[in-house]
Scaffold this motif. Structure first.
Motif, PDB file in Angstrom:
ATOM      1  N   LEU A 200       0.076  29.671 -12.416  1.00  0.00           N
ATOM      2  CA  LEU A 200       1.260  30.311 -11.843  1.00  0.00           C
ATOM      3  C   LEU A 200       1.166  30.161 -10.335  1.00  0.00           C
ATOM      4  O   LEU A 200       0.154  30.538  -9.731  1.00  0.00           O
ATOM      5  N   GLU A 201       2.206  29.611  -9.725  1.00  0.00           N
ATOM      6  CA  GLU A 201       2.216  29.386  -8.280  1.00  0.00           C
ATOM      7  C   GLU A 201       3.215  30.325  -7.612  1.00  0.00           C
ATOM      8  O   GLU A 201       4.325  30.522  -8.109  1.00  0.00           O
ATOM      9  N   PHE A 202       2.820  30.886  -6.472  1.00  0.00           N
ATOM     10  CA  PHE A 202       3.695  31.734  -5.664  1.00  0.00           C
ATOM     11  C   PHE A 202       4.207  30.924  -4.471  1.00  0.00           C
ATOM     12  O   PHE A 202       3.429  30.227  -3.815  1.00  0.00           O
TER      13      PHE A 202
ATOM     14  N   GLY B 269       6.737  30.831  -0.820  1.00  0.00           N
ATOM     15  CA  GLY B 269       7.354  31.595   0.245  1.00  0.00           C
ATOM     16  C   GLY B 269       8.821  31.255   0.404  1.00  0.00           C
ATOM     17  O   GLY B 269       9.335  30.307  -0.202  1.00  0.00           O
ATOM     18  N   ASN B 270       9.503  32.024   1.256  1.00  0.00           N
ATOM     19  CA  ASN B 270      10.933  31.806   1.481  1.00  0.00           C
ATOM     20  C   ASN B 270      11.228  30.497   2.213  1.00  0.00           C
ATOM     21  O   ASN B 270      12.385  30.095   2.334  1.00  0.00           O
ATOM     22  N   ASP B 271      10.186  29.832   2.696  1.00  0.00           N
ATOM     23  CA  ASP B 271      10.355  28.531   3.336  1.00  0.00           C
ATOM     24  C   ASP B 271       9.910  27.389   2.430  1.00  0.00           C
ATOM     25  O   ASP B 271       9.822  26.237   2.854  1.00  0.00           O
ATOM     26  N   GLY B 272       9.620  27.721   1.172  1.00  0.00           N
ATOM     27  CA  GLY B 272       9.198  26.704   0.213  1.00  0.00           C
ATOM     28  C   GLY B 272       7.713  26.405   0.222  1.00  0.00           C
ATOM     29  O   GLY B 272       7.244  25.560  -0.549  1.00  0.00           O
ATOM     30  N   SER B 273       6.960  27.086   1.069  1.00  0.00           N
ATOM     31  CA  SER B 273       5.521  26.828   1.154  1.00  0.00           C
ATOM     32  C   SER B 273       4.781  27.472  -0.017  1.00  0.00           C
ATOM     33  O   SER B 273       5.178  28.523  -0.526  1.00  0.00           O
ATOM     34  N   LEU B 274       3.707  26.827  -0.445  1.00  0.00           N
ATOM     35  CA  LEU B 274       2.874  27.357  -1.520  1.00  0.00           C
ATOM     36  C   LEU B 274       1.964  28.443  -0.954  1.00  0.00           C
ATOM     37  O   LEU B 274       1.173  28.195  -0.041  1.00  0.00           O
ATOM     38  N   LEU B 275       2.069  29.645  -1.502  1.00  0.00           N
ATOM     39  CA  LEU B 275       1.296  30.778  -0.991  1.00  0.00           C
ATOM     40  C   LEU B 275      -0.009  30.996  -1.752  1.00  0.00           C
ATOM     41  O   LEU B 275      -0.991  31.471  -1.182  1.00  0.00           O
ATOM     42  N   GLY B 276      -0.003  30.685  -3.022  1.00  0.00           N
ATOM     43  CA  GLY B 276      -1.201  30.920  -3.817  1.00  0.00           C
ATOM     44  C   GLY B 276      -1.020  30.434  -5.238  1.00  0.00           C
ATOM     45  O   GLY B 276       0.105  30.305  -5.726  1.00  0.00           O
ATOM     46  N   THR B 277      -2.138  30.160  -5.892  1.00  0.00           N
ATOM     47  CA  THR B 277      -2.134  29.673  -7.269  1.00  0.00           C
ATOM     48  C   THR B 277      -3.070  30.527  -8.109  1.00  0.00           C
ATOM     49  O   THR B 277      -4.192  30.818  -7.694  1.00  0.00           O
ATOM     50  N   VAL B 278      -2.589  30.929  -9.270  1.00  0.00           N
ATOM     51  CA  VAL B 278      -3.398  31.717 -10.202  1.00  0.00           C
ATOM     52  C   VAL B 278      -3.579  30.911 -11.481  1.00  0.00           C
ATOM     53  O   VAL B 278      -2.613  30.366 -12.016  1.00  0.00           O
TER      54      VAL B 278
ATOM     55  N   VAL C  66       8.241  32.211  -8.118  1.00  0.00           N
ATOM     56  CA  VAL C  66       7.045  31.649  -8.745  1.00  0.00           C
ATOM     57  C   VAL C  66       7.423  30.459  -9.619  1.00  0.00           C
ATOM     58  O   VAL C  66       8.561  30.329 -10.065  1.00  0.00           O
ATOM     59  N   LYS C  67       6.445  29.600  -9.836  1.00  0.00           N
ATOM     60  CA  LYS C  67       6.573  28.503 -10.794  1.00  0.00           C
ATOM     61  C   LYS C  67       5.467  28.652 -11.829  1.00  0.00           C
ATOM     62  O   LYS C  67       4.288  28.766 -11.474  1.00  0.00           O
TER      63      LYS C  67
ATOM     64  N   ASP D 219      11.876  34.493 -10.353  1.00  0.00           N
ATOM     65  CA  ASP D 219      11.444  35.459  -9.339  1.00  0.00           C
ATOM     66  C   ASP D 219      10.687  36.616  -9.988  1.00  0.00           C
ATOM     67  O   ASP D 219      11.011  37.038 -11.104  1.00  0.00           O
ATOM     68  N   LEU D 220       9.696  37.126  -9.272  1.00  0.00           N
ATOM     69  CA  LEU D 220       8.983  38.334  -9.680  1.00  0.00           C
ATOM     70  C   LEU D 220       9.070  39.354  -8.551  1.00  0.00           C
ATOM     71  O   LEU D 220       8.959  38.995  -7.374  1.00  0.00           O
TER      72      LEU D 220
END
Length: 232
Positions: free
Chosen positions: A71-73, A75-84, A117-118, A173-174
């Motif tokens: 699961l990827e989070f 940001g509002n600018d399309g940047s990858l914030l974190g991966t679980v 999230v993706k 969205d979460l």
């Protein structure tokens, strides 16, 4: 035969064997009864229909359709914030910058904070039952969620046309109720993918964890960072 001729002959034989080895090979076993069995090493074997496990360690009565890869989070600018990724036990904390939220209450005020999230899945088995309206993404505010806990449906009526061993990606969205001052981060901590028919085939016991009914699930532990408001 001269020495030079012998060397040339050996080189020719070596080249011939090398070229043959580069071609696709097949193997034939012939039994005395004239039965011939052919094996093609390039032919893909069908996937094994292996059951996944229930929380109590027993085999799930219906093989899980998907694995939850990650699961990827964003940001509002399309940047990858974190991966679980799925882990045994407590998941690691995923830090989410306050200013990268898709939506949030003003700093210093409690309210909803939302991130895109993706979810990445791989199909492992064919459906035990055809879906009715489609697949659904559901969440729970606790891990090891029971039917008595608060469960939310985030997305429903989703088509999952991925073939066996193919990947499917869902974007949604979460949201969490968040307040730095009150130390709140209430919202999804377990995410599920369900077949809307298969999930109804399980016992309705209050002790049946929601993850047992899901085709795939993952635990998450998000935390907000960079909130400029005071914690007092």
């Amino acid at each position: 035969m001269k020495k030079t001729q012998v060397i040339l002959l050996l080189m020719a034989l070596t080249l011939s064997l090398s070229l043959q080895a580069q071609k696709p090979l097949s193997y034939t076993l012939t039994k005395p009864s004239s039965l011939t069995i052919k094996f093609n090493p390039k032919q893909k074997l069908p996937p094994l229909n292996l059951p996944c496990k229930l929380t109590d360690g027993k085999d799930r009565p219906y093989a899980c359709e998907f694995s939850f890869d990650k699961l990827e989070f964003y940001g509002n600018d399309g940047s990858l914030l974190g991966t679980v990724k799925p882990v045994k036990g407590q998941p690691p904390i995923t830090l989410l910058p306050f200013y990268k939220a898709k939506k949030s209450a003003p700093a210093g005020q409690g309210g909803l904070i939302t991130y895109t999230v993706k979810a990445y899945f791989t199909r492992r088995n064919t459906p035990a039952f055809p879906v009715s309206k489609g697949y659904q993404i559901r969440t729970c505010k606790v891990t090891a969620c029971l039917p008595s806990d608060e469960i939310s449906t985030v997305v429903s009526g989703v088509a999952m046309p991925a073939g066996l061993n193919d990947q499917a990606i869902l974007t949604f969205d979460l949201s969490w109720i968040y307040s730095k001052k009150d130390g709140l981060m209430i919202g999804p901590h377990e995410v599920y993918l369900e077949n809307d028919v298969t999930t109804t085939k399980f016992t309705t016991s209050v002790q049946t964890p929601l993850r047992d009914r899901a085709e795939a699930w993952i635990d998450i532990q998000p935390a907000i960072t960079g909130d400029p408001s005071s914690a007092n």
